[in-house]
Scaffold this motif. Structure first.
Motif, PDB file in Angstrom:
ATOM      1  N   GLU A  52     -16.897 -83.231 -53.717  1.00 25.41           N
ATOM      2  CA  GLU A  52     -18.140 -83.249 -53.386  1.00 25.41           C
ATOM      3  C   GLU A  52     -18.851 -81.920 -53.108  1.00 25.41           C
ATOM      4  O   GLU A  52     -18.421 -81.319 -51.958  1.00 25.41           O
ATOM      5  N   VAL A  53     -19.744 -81.497 -53.783  1.00 21.66           N
ATOM      6  CA  VAL A  53     -20.202 -80.170 -53.639  1.00 21.66           C
ATOM      7  C   VAL A  53     -21.916 -80.228 -53.363  1.00 21.66           C
ATOM      8  O   VAL A  53     -22.525 -81.290 -53.470  1.00 21.66           O
ATOM      9  N   ASP A  54     -22.048 -79.039 -52.694  1.00 25.54           N
ATOM     10  CA  ASP A  54     -23.565 -78.917 -52.608  1.00 25.54           C
ATOM     11  C   ASP A  54     -24.439 -78.150 -53.819  1.00 25.54           C
ATOM     12  O   ASP A  54     -23.877 -77.100 -53.968  1.00 25.54           O
ATOM     13  N   VAL A  55     -25.164 -78.776 -54.441  1.00 24.65           N
ATOM     14  CA  VAL A  55     -26.090 -78.168 -55.622  1.00 24.65           C
ATOM     15  C   VAL A  55     -27.301 -77.988 -55.222  1.00 24.65           C
ATOM     16  O   VAL A  55     -27.978 -79.015 -55.103  1.00 24.65           O
ATOM     17  N   PHE A  56     -27.717 -76.842 -54.763  1.00 24.99           N
ATOM     18  CA  PHE A  56     -29.025 -76.441 -54.306  1.00 24.99           C
ATOM     19  C   PHE A  56     -29.789 -77.530 -53.294  1.00 24.99           C
ATOM     20  O   PHE A  56     -30.822 -78.141 -53.573  1.00 24.99           O
ATOM     21  N   ASN A 109     -11.226 -77.173 -64.330  1.00 26.22           N
ATOM     22  CA  ASN A 109     -11.593 -75.469 -64.425  1.00 26.22           C
ATOM     23  C   ASN A 109     -10.327 -74.798 -63.968  1.00 26.22           C
ATOM     24  O   ASN A 109      -9.745 -75.354 -62.926  1.00 26.22           O
ATOM     25  N   THR A 110      -9.928 -73.711 -64.694  1.00 18.59           N
ATOM     26  CA  THR A 110      -8.855 -72.954 -64.207  1.00 18.59           C
ATOM     27  C   THR A 110      -9.490 -71.515 -63.809  1.00 18.59           C
ATOM     28  O   THR A 110      -8.794 -70.794 -62.829  1.00 18.59           O
ATOM     29  N   PHE A 111     -10.811 -71.298 -64.217  1.00 10.17           N
ATOM     30  CA  PHE A 111     -11.336 -69.914 -63.696  1.00 10.17           C
ATOM     31  C   PHE A 111     -12.686 -70.744 -63.219  1.00 10.17           C
ATOM     32  O   PHE A 111     -13.154 -71.579 -63.420  1.00 10.17           O
ATOM     33  N   ALA A 112     -13.429 -69.555 -62.465  1.00  6.21           N
ATOM     34  CA  ALA A 112     -14.583 -69.965 -61.633  1.00  6.21           C
ATOM     35  C   ALA A 112     -15.268 -68.587 -61.448  1.00  6.21           C
ATOM     36  O   ALA A 112     -14.572 -67.299 -61.112  1.00  6.21           O
ATOM     37  N   ALA A 113     -16.531 -68.573 -61.305  1.00  9.17           N
ATOM     38  CA  ALA A 113     -17.368 -67.638 -60.799  1.00  9.17           C
ATOM     39  C   ALA A 113     -17.373 -67.438 -59.319  1.00  9.17           C
ATOM     40  O   ALA A 113     -17.299 -68.476 -58.733  1.00  9.17           O
ATOM     41  N   ALA A 114     -17.744 -66.360 -58.675  1.00 13.80           N
ATOM     42  CA  ALA A 114     -17.694 -66.034 -57.275  1.00 13.80           C
ATOM     43  C   ALA A 114     -18.909 -65.305 -56.880  1.00 13.80           C
ATOM     44  O   ALA A 114     -19.455 -64.607 -57.514  1.00 13.80           O
ATOM     45  N   ALA A 115     -19.595 -65.726 -55.628  1.00 13.64           N
ATOM     46  CA  ALA A 115     -20.945 -65.485 -55.165  1.00 13.64           C
ATOM     47  C   ALA A 115     -21.354 -65.969 -54.197  1.00 13.64           C
ATOM     48  O   ALA A 115     -20.785 -67.055 -53.952  1.00 13.64           O
ATOM     49  N   ALA A 116     -21.986 -65.505 -52.928  1.00 12.16           N
ATOM     50  CA  ALA A 116     -22.566 -66.148 -51.866  1.00 12.16           C
ATOM     51  C   ALA A 116     -23.330 -67.232 -52.224  1.00 12.16           C
ATOM     52  O   ALA A 116     -24.410 -67.004 -52.992  1.00 12.16           O
ATOM     53  N   ASP A 142     -19.605 -72.589 -52.797  1.00 11.95           N
ATOM     54  CA  ASP A 142     -19.131 -73.228 -51.610  1.00 11.95           C
ATOM     55  C   ASP A 142     -19.178 -72.126 -50.775  1.00 11.95           C
ATOM     56  O   ASP A 142     -18.707 -70.716 -50.686  1.00 11.95           O
ATOM     57  N   ALA A 143     -19.421 -72.492 -49.437  1.00 14.94           N
ATOM     58  CA  ALA A 143     -19.765 -71.544 -48.358  1.00 14.94           C
ATOM     59  C   ALA A 143     -18.472 -70.974 -47.782  1.00 14.94           C
ATOM     60  O   ALA A 143     -18.907 -69.730 -47.530  1.00 14.94           O
ATOM     61  N   ALA A 144     -17.452 -71.850 -47.921  1.00 14.47           N
ATOM     62  CA  ALA A 144     -16.205 -70.859 -47.575  1.00 14.47           C
ATOM     63  C   ALA A 144     -15.677 -70.007 -48.494  1.00 14.47           C
ATOM     64  O   ALA A 144     -15.019 -68.971 -48.129  1.00 14.47           O
ATOM     65  N   THR A 145     -15.521 -70.517 -49.789  1.00 16.81           N
ATOM     66  CA  THR A 145     -14.786 -69.855 -50.805  1.00 16.81           C
ATOM     67  C   THR A 145     -15.604 -69.062 -51.572  1.00 16.81           C
ATOM     68  O   THR A 145     -15.261 -68.009 -52.416  1.00 16.81           O
ATOM     69  N   GLY A 146     -16.963 -69.260 -51.627  1.00 19.13           N
ATOM     70  CA  GLY A 146     -17.628 -68.573 -52.660  1.00 19.13           C
ATOM     71  C   GLY A 146     -17.782 -68.931 -54.008  1.00 19.13           C
ATOM     72  O   GLY A 146     -18.346 -68.441 -55.073  1.00 19.13           O
ATOM     73  N   ILE A 147     -16.702 -70.087 -54.318  1.00 24.77           N
ATOM     74  CA  ILE A 147     -16.652 -70.557 -55.723  1.00 24.77           C
ATOM     75  C   ILE A 147     -18.247 -71.468 -56.200  1.00 24.77           C
ATOM     76  O   ILE A 147     -18.605 -71.830 -55.415  1.00 24.77           O
ATOM     77  N   VAL A 148     -18.674 -70.784 -57.404  1.00 20.52           N
ATOM     78  CA  VAL A 148     -19.896 -71.158 -57.754  1.00 20.52           C
ATOM     79  C   VAL A 148     -20.013 -72.538 -58.588  1.00 20.52           C
ATOM     80  O   VAL A 148     -19.120 -72.764 -59.292  1.00 20.52           O
ATOM     81  N   HIS A 149     -20.723 -73.078 -58.014  1.00 20.43           N
ATOM     82  CA  HIS A 149     -21.031 -74.580 -58.464  1.00 20.43           C
ATOM     83  C   HIS A 149     -22.002 -74.696 -59.551  1.00 20.43           C
ATOM     84  O   HIS A 149     -21.864 -75.637 -60.703  1.00 20.43           O
ATOM     85  N   ALA A 150     -22.928 -73.965 -59.277  1.00 19.68           N
ATOM     86  CA  ALA A 150     -24.189 -74.026 -60.148  1.00 19.68           C
ATOM     87  C   ALA A 150     -24.991 -72.593 -59.998  1.00 19.68           C
ATOM     88  O   ALA A 150     -25.090 -71.877 -59.203  1.00 19.68           O
TER      89      ALA A 150
END
Length: 667
Positions: free
Chosen positions: A562-566, A576-583, A598-606
């Protein structure tokens, strides 16, 4: 009437080509005698008014452009010219009782070597993003002096007497190749226009003395069995393994059925030594049954996913051709409305050639949670039912029921019966609860949206999830078509372009597929026209936008989060095995896209911007209960362009392709 069966038994070594088939729950078996015709392509299977039973080898996946070790195995067709139906008990009484001796039992890949292969596949394939799961086989081998026709009929009797829960139990005899098996799994059927698939995955091995295996047990034994079965049903690895193959077969259903497929289940599939979990998928299609078979080659339960990459992984880690293992035994029956197809998967099957060589191939589904020792044990358990029928392993007494009845609760005292009933209630509740986390779109027929008068182009980046995406887009009112990455136009005229998911490392620009996806996405960005990117394509877009792309510490294959999308919470599935990262809430260095992470990890959902959106998760997956709603929201956003971006002057979407075409380095 046993005219045909009696003649086959009397002729023994001189018997003509035949197939003897018993289908689950039926009170009789069919005896089919005919002539053998070998063909090269599925479309060449002769449907000229006669019934045909076709042995389809694994190498046939090459018709879909997939890799396979080639052993020149033909599609062997038995064109039926005579048949009879024999009551089951009468047939068992006629079939050879004497055991067919199988000597020199061996295995081509040792337990240690197979365990090492499991570790390599997890580390080098799943760990590099090549796919979610893969099936690697090994073969148990032996020899016999018995005539092939006599041997397979004897093995058929043993399988009918000692195995339970098989979808088909059969014997087949042709020149140079004979086979007998008890396959639990229908791959695909097309009966009066209704297409069905039956993904089975997750394997519970019965213990010595289990009620299911032995037919009777004490209260303590029944309770222990029930506790172990409940633990199996709670096991994350086993649960995800089944859901992943359901996703893979829904891809096939979406390619075959205009309205896609609907899932029913899950159910338990009980056999003599194993219990599996399963779903049933159903849809409607007017396609020629041979084309239905071609588009669904072959089951993910014996290959992996995504299908194309799974075949490549099999070719890398299996050193010999599969022959007919993981293919199908397809029965084409003429009816007044056309031709019906029933095609079980060729697993739990013994093959015998004219030289007396016996082979029993088996495989295990390898996922990120796989334990090498457990997968070794699983292959042995899968082989045990067939090897026991062959006489290569000792038989344990088993209470044979009506071939499909549930004898798991047969106990010797009331306490054991009560324990079994209580366990059955818990099992039913636990199975039903699995659907609480699955997408209603694939379970419950839903009214389609009115036509939008808009077209969508879906670009396949090596994963047939695009067929499910296209199906959902059609449901949302789009005219949608799918094209492979290498055939996609640089300047697409469609109102919306959806760049699909795929396997591999998005940073690897030496991969022609990744390089082409970069080119296509960059061109669409430069055009300023609406686009949506999913999974691998989302990662490519993030790289073009200047974000670092990293390998995850643990692959997320078939994981629901369950993720936050905007600002909206959404439960969606990830592969996925790879992911982008950003605040979270930041904008990308290039393009100025807004980030949801994700606020904790920075893994980009969208990501989103004017006429641009992307998402890491698979909105089309059965593991995405909020997927369709999120897909509609993202698509509506890029079409209406209602979002107000915080774009730096240098990051406009309409920037020249050259400004965003160079890859950023992983940081």
């Amino acid at each position: 009437m046993t005219r045909l069966l009696s003649s086959l038994l009397a002729l023994a070594a001189e018997a003509p080509p035949f197939a003897v088939i018993h289908r689950e729950h039926e009170p009789a078996l069919d005896v089919l005698v005919g002539d053998v015709v070998d063909v090269a392509l599925l479309a060449d299977i002769p449907l000229d008014g006669a019934e045909v039973v076709a042995l389809v080898p694994f190498r046939q996946v090459r018709e879909r452009g997939f890799a396979a070790h080639d052993d020149d195995a033909p599609i062997r067709c038995l064109v039926v010219r005579d048949r009879e139906t024999v009551p089951l008990e009468e047939a068992i009484g006629l079939l050879p009782r004497h055991p067919v001796v199988v000597d020199d039992l061996d295995v081509d890949v040792s337990d240690d070597d197979y365990a090492a292969t499991v570790r390599r596949v997890i580390d080098d394939e799943i760990g590099r993003g090549e796919g979610a799961n893969f099936v690697i086989r090994r073969e148990f081998t032996g020899s016999t002096d018995a005539a092939p026709a006599t041997a397979v009929l004897g093995w058929l009797r043993a399988l009918l007497e000692h195995e339970s829960g098989a979808y088909w139990t059969f014997a087949l005899h042709t020149p140079g190749l004979s086979a007998a098996g008890a396959t639990p799994e229908r791959h695909v059927s097309s009966i009066d226009g209704v297409v069905s698939m039956n993904p089975i995955s997750g394997t519970f091995r019965h213990g010595e003395g289990d009620a299911v295996a032995a037919g009777s047990a004490s209260a303590a034994s029944a309770a222990a069995h029930g506790d172990r079965l409940l633990a199996f049903l709670h096991d994350v690895k086993e649960r995800e393994e089944l859901v992943m193959v359901v996703d893979e077969e829904l891809k096939m259903m979406s390619a075959v059925c205009p309205e896609g497929g609907r899932i029913r289940g899950p159910f338990l599939k009980r056999m003599s030594r194993l219990t599996h979990t399963e779903y049933l998928l159903e849809g409607r299609s007017a396609l020629d049954p041979r084309e239905v078979l071609r588009r669904t080659m072959f089951a993910p339960t014996v290959t992996g996913s995504p299908m194309g990459n799974a075949c490549s992984v099999i070719a890398r880690h299996e050193t010999t051709p599969r022959g007919y293992y993981a293919g199908v035994l397809a029965r084409f029956t003429p009816r007044a409305h056309g031709v019906d197809l029933d095609a079980p998967i060729l697993i739990r099957t013994a093959y015998l050639d004219d030289g007396g060589r016996v082979r029993v191939p088996v495989g295990a589904t390898l996922v990120r949670h796989s334990d090498p020792a457990g997968e070794v044990a699983e292959t042995r358990a899968k082989a045990a039912g067939v090897l026991t029928a062959l006489g290569a392993l000792p038989r344990v007494p088993a209470a044979r029921t009506d071939h499909g009845g549930d004898d798991a609760g047969a106990t010797t005292d009331a306490a054991a019966a009560a324990a079994a009933a209580a366990a059955a209630d818990r099992i039913d509740t636990l199975l039903a609860a699995r659907n609480d986390h699955l997408a209603a779109f694939w379970r419950i027929p839903q009214a389609a949206h009115p036509a939008r008068g808009l077209d969508a182009l879906v670009i396949d980046a090596g994963d047939d999830f695009t067929t499910m995406l296209a199906h959902q887009l059609r449901h949302l009112g789009f005219g949608a078509r799918v094209v492979p990455w290498h055939a996609a136009p640089v300047a697409a005229s469609e109102d919306l372009v959806v760049f699909g998911p795929g396997p591999g490392d998005p940073r690897n620009t030496a991969d022609p597929r990744v390089a082409r996806m970069r080119e296509l996405i960059a061109a669409r960005l430069a055009s300023g026209r609406p686009l949506l990117a999913v999974c691998l394509s989302h990662q490519v877009l993030a790289d073009l936008a200047g974000l670092p792309i990293e390998r995850l510490q643990a692959p997320r294959q078939g994981v629901q989060l369950e993720v936050d999308v905007f600002g909206d919470r959404a439960a969606i599935g990830f592969y996925n095995t790879f992911a982008a990262a950003a605040a979270n809430g930041s904008t990308t260095p290039s393009l100025g896209l807004e980030v949801a992470s994700d606020a904790a990890t920075g893994i980009v959902h969208a990501l989103r911007g004017p006429r641009v959106a992307s998402v890491q998760g698979h909105l089309e997956s059965v593991t995405s209960p909020d997927g369709l709603a999120l897909l509609e929201r993202l698509v509506d956003g890029v079409l209406r362009d209602t979002w107000s971006p915080r774009l730096p002057a240098s990051g406009l979407v309409g920037a020249p392709v050259g400004a965003i075409g160079a890859p950023t380095r992983s940081r």
